[in-house]
Design a protein around this motif. Structure first.
Motif, short mmCIF file in Angstrom:
data_model
loop_
_atom_site.label_atom_id
_atom_site.label_comp_id
_atom_site.label_asym_id
_atom_site.label_seq_id
_atom_site.Cartn_x
_atom_site.Cartn_y
_atom_site.Cartn_z
N UNK A 193 45.91 -13.47 -62.92
CA UNK A 193 47.06 -13.58 -63.83
C UNK A 193 47.92 -14.78 -63.42
N UNK A 194 48.16 -15.69 -64.36
CA UNK A 194 49.01 -16.83 -64.03
C UNK A 194 50.48 -16.45 -64.01
N UNK A 230 49.15 -16.00 -59.22
CA UNK A 230 49.48 -17.32 -58.69
C UNK A 230 49.90 -18.28 -59.78
N UNK A 231 50.60 -19.32 -59.38
CA UNK A 231 51.00 -20.33 -60.35
C UNK A 231 49.79 -21.18 -60.71
N UNK A 254 55.81 -11.08 -65.95
CA UNK A 254 54.48 -10.64 -65.55
C UNK A 254 54.11 -9.44 -66.41
N UNK A 255 52.83 -9.13 -66.56
CA UNK A 255 52.42 -8.00 -67.41
C UNK A 255 53.12 -6.71 -66.99
N UNK A 256 53.58 -5.97 -67.96
CA UNK A 256 54.22 -4.69 -67.66
C UNK A 256 53.20 -3.73 -67.06
N UNK A 272 42.99 -19.65 -58.53
CA UNK A 272 42.75 -18.27 -58.96
C UNK A 272 41.36 -18.10 -59.57
N UNK A 273 41.01 -18.94 -60.53
CA UNK A 273 39.74 -18.76 -61.23
C UNK A 273 38.53 -18.97 -60.32
#
Length: 288
Positions: free
Chosen positions: A182-183, A159-160, A190-192, A165-166
């Motif tokens: 993950x922001x 999410x933005x 985004x993470x690979x 999220x937290x």
């Protein structure tokens, strides 16, 4: 029980709610607040945890006498329970044992006599240590940290900024669910390997642009930061961030939850429902 005395009746704007427990009081607080939420009159809560002696109960009764109102209790010791109940009945104060009707239902179905245990739901058992493990995992994987360990998560939230999220992650962790978040940051990939994850349920959290802007502005005020109309609080820029997160989730088939009008608890409940279905599908595929 006789009628409620004038002293125990609520005022036009508030009433006193006494929550008496021989354990942490979490059950009472949840039940009391759920019931109170059905009315516009606001409760003034008086919470008494770990009431296990007559001396401690003396203070509780003194407070009820000074501020009459509704009394909810979960007391295991018969003498304490009967003493509190008798006092309330004799003084026209509404009183209820929250667990008694539930225990009677269990007893009718299971038979036998229950063995009362103070704080029985708070044992240092496997479930307890599972929650601690989940909390440690969640803290370590908050806000995009340690993305190399995402396969060990039960849930990954995307999410933005300011999309809950937290706090949602922490709530889920307290239920024993390992949660990473993950922001989604404009201009950053985004993470690979995120789309290759198999075990975790990946969920996107969304909110309306108006809601996100409001929260971000309040956040800046809380940090005493200068209020400038930059991309962080510009409605059009925020709308583009939300559109990007929608496209990303749609492209990968990840479910999305709009948290605009949801509490953290409601969002977590929706995620738990999705997780149960996700685990069922994983179990079926592994057994095929």
């Amino acid at each position: 029980m006789t009628g409620v005395t004038d002293a125990a009746r609520p005022s036009e704007s508030y009433y006193h709610l006494h929550l008496v427990s021989d354990s942490t009081g979490e059950t009472l607080i949840s039940v009391g607040r759920a019931a109170a939420a059905q009315y516009n009159v606001k409760p003034i809560e008086h919470i008494y945890p770990l009431v296990r002696t007559h001396k401690q109960l003396d203070k509780v009764i003194q407070a009820i006498d000074e501020y009459p109102g509704i009394v909810l209790y979960t007391l295991t010791e018969p003498e304490l329970r009967n003493r509190l109940k008798t006092y309330c009945q004799e003084n026209g104060v509404p009183v209820l044992s929250v667990l008694a009707p539930v225990v009677r239902l269990f007893q009718a179905y299971l038979g036998g006599v229950p063995e009362p245990r103070v704080g029985g739901q708070h044992q240092l058992d496997g479930d307890y240590f599972r929650r601690i493990d989940a909390m440690n995992f969640t803290v370590m994987h908050d806000d995009g940290q340690h993305v190399d360990g995402l396969e060990g998560a039960d849930v990954v939230l995307l999410g933005i900024s300011r999309s809950s999220k937290t706090p949602t992650s922490i709530y889920l962790a307290n239920r024993g669910i390992k949660t990473a978040n993950i922001p989604l940051v404009p201009g950053l990939p985004v993470p690979s390997g995120l789309s290759e994850l198999k075990r975790p349920l990946i969920v996107g959290l969304l909110a309306s642009a108006e809601r996100v802007v409001e929260i971000r502005r309040n956040r800046l005020l809380g940090l005493n930061a200068a209020q400038s109309v930059d991309a962080y609080t510009d409605r059009q820029s925020v709308a583009e961030e939300i559109a990007f997160s929608r496209r990303l989730c749609a492209k990968n088939g990840w479910p999305m939850i709009d948290v605009t009008r949801r509490s953290i608890e409601e969002t977590a409940a929706a995620i738990i429902g999705l997780l149960q279905e996700h685990r069922r599908k994983l179990s079926e595929s592994s057994g095929a």
